[in-house]
Design a protein around this motif. Structure first.
Motif, short mmCIF file in Angstrom:
data_model
loop_
_atom_site.label_atom_id
_atom_site.label_comp_id
_atom_site.label_asym_id
_atom_site.label_seq_id
_atom_site.Cartn_x
_atom_site.Cartn_y
_atom_site.Cartn_z
N ARG A 23 0.83 -1.21 0.00
CA ARG A 23 0.00 0.00 0.00
C ARG A 23 0.86 1.26 0.00
O ARG A 23 0.52 2.24 -0.65
N ASP A 24 1.99 1.26 0.70
CA ASP A 24 2.75 2.49 0.94
C ASP A 24 3.91 2.73 -0.02
O ASP A 24 4.31 3.88 -0.23
N LEU A 25 4.49 1.70 -0.59
CA LEU A 25 5.68 1.87 -1.44
C LEU A 25 5.27 2.18 -2.88
O LEU A 25 4.20 1.78 -3.32
N PRO A 26 6.14 2.86 -3.62
CA PRO A 26 5.83 3.15 -5.03
C PRO A 26 5.78 1.85 -5.84
O PRO A 26 6.51 0.90 -5.56
N VAL A 27 4.94 1.85 -6.85
CA VAL A 27 4.75 0.67 -7.69
C VAL A 27 5.36 0.92 -9.07
O VAL A 27 5.15 1.96 -9.66
N ILE A 28 6.11 -0.06 -9.54
CA ILE A 28 6.67 -0.01 -10.88
C ILE A 28 6.10 -1.22 -11.62
O ILE A 28 6.35 -2.36 -11.24
N GLY A 29 5.31 -0.97 -12.64
CA GLY A 29 4.71 -2.05 -13.39
C GLY A 29 5.70 -2.73 -14.31
O GLY A 29 6.67 -2.13 -14.76
N THR A 30 5.48 -4.00 -14.59
CA THR A 30 6.33 -4.75 -15.50
C THR A 30 5.48 -5.61 -16.41
O THR A 30 4.32 -5.85 -16.14
N TRP A 31 6.08 -6.08 -17.49
CA TRP A 31 5.42 -7.05 -18.35
C TRP A 31 5.69 -8.43 -17.79
O TRP A 31 6.82 -8.77 -17.46
N GLY A 32 4.66 -9.23 -17.70
CA GLY A 32 4.84 -10.62 -17.32
C GLY A 32 5.22 -11.46 -18.53
O GLY A 32 5.13 -11.02 -19.68
#
Length: 52
Positions: A23-32
């Protein structure tokens, strides 16, 4: 967003994140892997252009 939230160091997953960290940390999306397979199949099997 769904899926496992992982904590990474030097490009390697150290461990799964807790609910608070997710919930609190930044999210970096990736390709699966499945996404990359679908793109390759579209381009090389179906001979369709890769949409940008």
């Amino acid at each position: 967003m769904g899926g496992t939230v992982g904590l990474y160091r030097d490009g390697r997953m150290v461990r799964a994140g807790t609910a608070d960290e997710a919930r609190d940390l930044p999210v970096i999306g990736t390709w699966g892997f499945a996404f990359i397979v679908r793109v390759a199949e579209r381009a090389f099997v179906d001979h369709k252009p890769v949409v940008r």
